[in-house]
Write an enzyme that holds these catalytic residues in place. Structure first.
Site, short mmCIF file in Angstrom:
data_model
loop_
_atom_site.label_atom_id
_atom_site.label_comp_id
_atom_site.label_asym_id
_atom_site.label_seq_id
_atom_site.Cartn_x
_atom_site.Cartn_y
_atom_site.Cartn_z
N LEU A 349 0.84 -1.21 0.00
CA LEU A 349 0.00 0.00 0.00
C LEU A 349 0.87 1.24 0.00
CD1 LEU A 349 -2.63 -0.95 2.71
CD2 LEU A 349 -3.04 -0.72 0.27
N GLY A 350 2.03 1.15 0.59
CA GLY A 350 2.89 2.33 0.65
C GLY A 350 4.13 2.03 1.45
N GLY A 352 6.48 3.81 4.39
CA GLY A 352 6.62 4.90 5.35
C GLY A 352 8.08 5.13 5.66
N GLY A 353 8.32 6.02 6.60
CA GLY A 353 9.70 6.31 6.98
C GLY A 353 10.41 5.08 7.51
N PHE A 354 9.67 4.17 8.09
CA PHE A 354 10.33 3.07 8.79
C PHE A 354 9.99 1.70 8.26
CE2 PHE A 354 9.98 6.62 11.72
CZ PHE A 354 11.33 6.84 11.89
N LYS A 356 7.47 -0.85 5.22
CA LYS A 356 6.49 -0.95 4.16
C LYS A 356 5.13 -1.30 4.74
CE LYS A 356 9.82 -2.60 0.79
NZ LYS A 356 10.27 -3.77 0.03
N ASP A 468 4.11 13.98 13.98
CA ASP A 468 4.21 13.96 12.53
C ASP A 468 2.83 14.10 11.89
OD1 ASP A 468 5.66 14.04 10.24
OD2 ASP A 468 6.01 11.87 10.10
#
Ligand SMILES: *[C@@H]1O[C@H](CO)[C@@H](O)[C@H](O)[C@H]1NC(C)=O
Ligand SMILES: *[C@@H]1O[C@H](CO)[C@@H](O)[C@H](O)[C@H]1NC(C)=O
Ligand SMILES: *[C@@H]1O[C@H](CO)[C@@H](O)[C@H](O)[C@H]1NC(C)=O
Ligand SMILES: *[C@@H]1O[C@H](CO)[C@@H](O)[C@H](O)[C@H]1NC(C)=O
Ligand SMILES: *[C@@H]1O[C@H](CO)[C@@H](O)[C@H](O)[C@H]1NC(C)=O
Ligand SMILES: *[C@@H]1O[C@H](CO)[C@@H](O)[C@H](O)[C@H]1NC(C)=O
Length: 683
Positions: A349-350, A352-354, A356, A468
């Site tokens: 789906l995407g 992120g910073g840390f 998947k 964030d």
């Protein structure tokens, strides 16, 4: 593996001599009366059957101490000069998770055998009250496997010399000089392998050195040298020994052998003699030698197999004590693997910073979920993970993305969330001209996010700072309700406590200007980010838009200019085609400016924001300028920031955005070379 077998066999030897030339020598610690009388073990330190001194096991938040029972004379008189001393010892650190140590151990010289230390970053040496006090008379050489910003640690694998303080006076990455040449080789403290360390103090030249090696021979060159007169630090009589602690993450800390010598060179320990199996008796015939060797080999193999099995079991889905304390459901790895079709790229789906994020369908209940997988290389990831489950497991609010459960398997960390059918808000308001949200939907999403954020700030037993808030962290369910997600950066602090200073995290454009300066995330820095979110939802633009002309580069400045010139509604998203409620739109824009004030004190609280949004209170007629242009005090932080961003990283970021990361996501935690990372919690 061989190493573990080797540790299984030990013998013990001890020599004692009168005070000023005292020598200690422990080649292994056999658990018999002599060692028991000569070593004082406190907290959970103990001597294992096989003769290893185990300071801590790998349970969280423990400490262990082992001191030579009798005080050692370090001076001729209380105001005299400290003698030279020398010590060698062999340590091994076996972490619970392969690459994550916690916390470390220290060779210690202290005035008492009963240290009133804390676990975690204090290594069992000191506590929050006495740290740094010269009355501690504490000398320590720390072997630290966690980077602690509070104590300015250089990394998570270092050796440091500490005097009365947990901040090292000197420290360096754990390493050694190979074959006495100039080549320095890194050593991983938490590798689980035995490492020999030598600490030598030459009182005639006030020099203290530390050398390390994975072998029995002492390298000619030390990795640390420090010129210091220890006379004011050490008293006439002191206790020598070791201290270790674990934190949230934990390692077993071992000492395999130790020698200490006053006014003389300590004998190095022979690594092979520490662990080797006692050989066959000299009178044996070749046959019996053969048999014994075979028997010994079988025993070794059996032990290795047993250790391997134990190792395997330990690494499998074993549930640790701390995991029981964590609220939400623990899924099995199998279940999640099946749910995400073996973490297929198609289910992605995407990113992120840390880690998947995968889409999944739970095999039994057929519930759709989002699974965030945090890769094990990222130490950052684990820290986030632990804070994430511990903190958000119990948070429940209809405008927060619900954490359903989690799973840990070796270094793989998985978080299971409610699946949000409509993805993230940024996909709707930026860039793509074909998707749109009506004003009513936008207003509803804003109200939802505001109430979620209010819950985090005030509705929970602890204050939760999101850190964030941004459009890509606002997720939309099938009915287009806005929900705040990604608490990966959340840190908790007790109501009323001083927010602890930590590294700056967040996303450019949403970062409150005081953050890079103070490093302290607060509820009002969340409000600042929420203000940026309000403006972008109304204007359909990012807070900093590299594609705009210079006067439109910074969204809040542009909105403020238009507000001042009395044409505020000119900034509204053209995609709305003028179809919006003018009163609400004015309110959102003004509230956006209100929240974006450079001065944290001037921003409203989330409670006030929610009351404005619900119409219970009117937004003030006159909004003061978010930046004070005259005098230059106010704007500076942010403007310098934007300018340096614009000049230095512009190209990098334009290309970044064209490769699909539309969000200019800049978690500073992951940009170790960014100038901001220098600001990490050291004010
Ligand atoms: C230490 O070990 C030695 C040698 O075994 C023994 O003589 C002595 O009594 C032990 N105890 C102390 C307190 O030194
Ligand atoms: C570690 O030691 C503590 C205290 O003795 C004990 O409660 C705990 O069960 C031990 N943990 C492991 C993993 O052996
Ligand atoms: C301690 O006293 C002894 C004997 O009096 C003397 O030889 C030695 O030099 C003194 N050591 C120091 C460091 O003063
Ligand atoms: C240092 O410790 C002493 C004795 O414990 C105490 O009286 C003193 O206040 C401490 N100093 C500081 C700066 O905390
Ligand atoms: C060692 O570090 C501590 C803490 O930073 C400091 O107070 C002390 O003065 C330092 N001592 C020396 C000898 O540099
Ligand atoms: C040793 O570790 C340090 C710190 O992590 C790193 O900067 C350096 O490149 C490493 N050196 C080698 C030879 O791997």
């Amino acid at each position: 593996m061989a190493r573990l077998c080797l540790l299984c066999f030990f013998f013990f030897l001890f020599l004692a001599a009168p005070a000023a030339s005292q020598q200690l020598y422990f080649s292994g610690f056999q658990d018999d009366a002599a060692v028991a009388a000569n070593l004082t073990l406190t907290d959970i330190a103990k001597i294992e059957q096989n003769g290893i001194l185990k300071l801590t096991n790998d349970t969280s938040r423990l400490q262990g101490h082992a001191f030579y029972s009798s005080p050692v004379r370090f001076k001729n008189s209380s105001d005299g000069k400290v003698f030279s001393f020398s010590t060698a010892f062999v340590i091994a650190v076996v972490p619970e998770y392969p690459t994550l140590g916690g916390h470390g151990l220290a060779f210690t010289i202290a005035p008492s055998k009963n240290l009133r230390g804390l676990p975690s970053q204090y290594l069992g040496l000191l506590n929050a009250k006495d740290v740094g006090n010269f009355t501690n008379h504490l000398f320590a050489v720390e072997f630290d496997t966690v980077q602690d910003f509070e104590f300015a640690d250089i990394n998570d694998n270092h050796v440091g010399i500490n005097l009365n303080h947990m901040i090292s006076n000197v420290s360096t990455t754990a390493s050694y000089f190979v074959d006495d040449g100039p080549t320095k080789q890194n050593l991983t403290l938490k590798s689980g392998r035995p490492i020999q360390a030598w600490v030598d103090y030459d009182s005639s030249v006030n020099s203290l050195t530390v050398a390390l090696s994975p072998s029995s021979t002492k390298p000619k060159k030390p990795i640390l040298s420090f010129n210091v007169d220890l006379s004011p630090i050490l008293d006439e009589f002191m206790y020598v020994g070791f201290s270790a602690s674990t934190g949230l993450l934990a390692s077993s800390h071992y000492v395999l052998g130790w020698s200490f010598s006053m006014n003389g060179q300590a004998r190095s320990l022979d690594l092979s003699s520490l662990p080797s199996v006692p050989g066959p008796k000299k009178k044996h015939t070749a046959f019996t030698i053969g048999i014994s060797v075979a028997a010994v080999l079988i025993v070794i193999i059996a032990i290795c197999v047993a250790v391997l099995i134990i190792w395997k079991i330990k690494n499998a889905d074993i549930i640790e004590a701390w995991e029981h304390e964590i609220g939400p459901h623990r899924y099995s790895y199998k279940e999640l693997k099946k749910a995400t079709k073996r973490f297929r790229d198609k289910e992605l789906l995407g990113r992120g910073g840390f880690g998947k994020v995968y889409k999944g369908t739970l095999p039994n209940s057929k519930i759709q979920v989002a699974v965030k997988r945090i890769s094990h290389e990222s130490k950052q990831g684990l820290r986030e993970f632990v804070s994430e489950i511990a903190s958000i497991g119990r948070l429940r609010h209809r405008n927060l993305v619900q954490l359903l459960g989690w799973c840990r398997r070796r270094g793989d960390l998985l978080l299971v969330y409610d699946f949000m059918a409509n993805g993230s808000l940024d996909n709707y308001i930026f860039d793509d001209p074909d998707v749109n949200l009506s004003w009513q939907q936008r207003f509803g999403i804003i109200k939802g996010v505001a109430s979620g954020l209010l819950y985090l700030h005030e509705g929970y037993e602890q204050v939760v700072i999101h850190r964030d808030v941004k459009a890509s962290n606002v997720l939309l369910d099938s009915e287009m309700n806005g929900k705040l997600g990604d608490f990966g950066l959340a840190r908790l602090y007790e109501h009323g406590a001083n927010p602890s200073t930590t590294r700056v995290v967040g996303t450019l454009g949403y970062l409150a200007p005081e953050l890079p300066r103070t490093g302290k995330a607060t509820t009002s820095s969340d409000v600042y980010a929420f203000g940026a979110l309000l403006l972008e939802v109304a204007c359909g633009r990012r807070p900093i838009d590299p594609k705009s002309s210079s006067e439109e580069l910074v969204l809040v400045d542009w909105v403020w200019e238009n507000y001042r010139e009395g044409k505020l509604l000119d900034v509204m998203d053209p995609k709305l085609k003028g179809d919006f409620n003018v009163v609400e739109a004015m309110m959102i824009l003004k509230l956006g400016l209100f929240c974006s004030n450079d001065s944290a004190a001037a921003r409203p609280s989330m409670r006030q924001v929610v009351r404005f949004l619900e119409g219970e209170m009117g937004v003030p007629e006159e909004i003061s300028a978010p930046k004070v242009m005259e005098g230059g005090r106010n704007g500076e932080g942010f403007d310098d920031f934007v300018n340096s961003f614009a000049s230095s990283s512009f190209n990098k970021f334009s290309s970044y955005s064209s490769t699909g990361n539309k969000d200019m996501d800049m978690s500073f935690a992951s940009f170790s070379t960014s100038p901001l990372s220098l600001l990490n919690g050291r004010d």
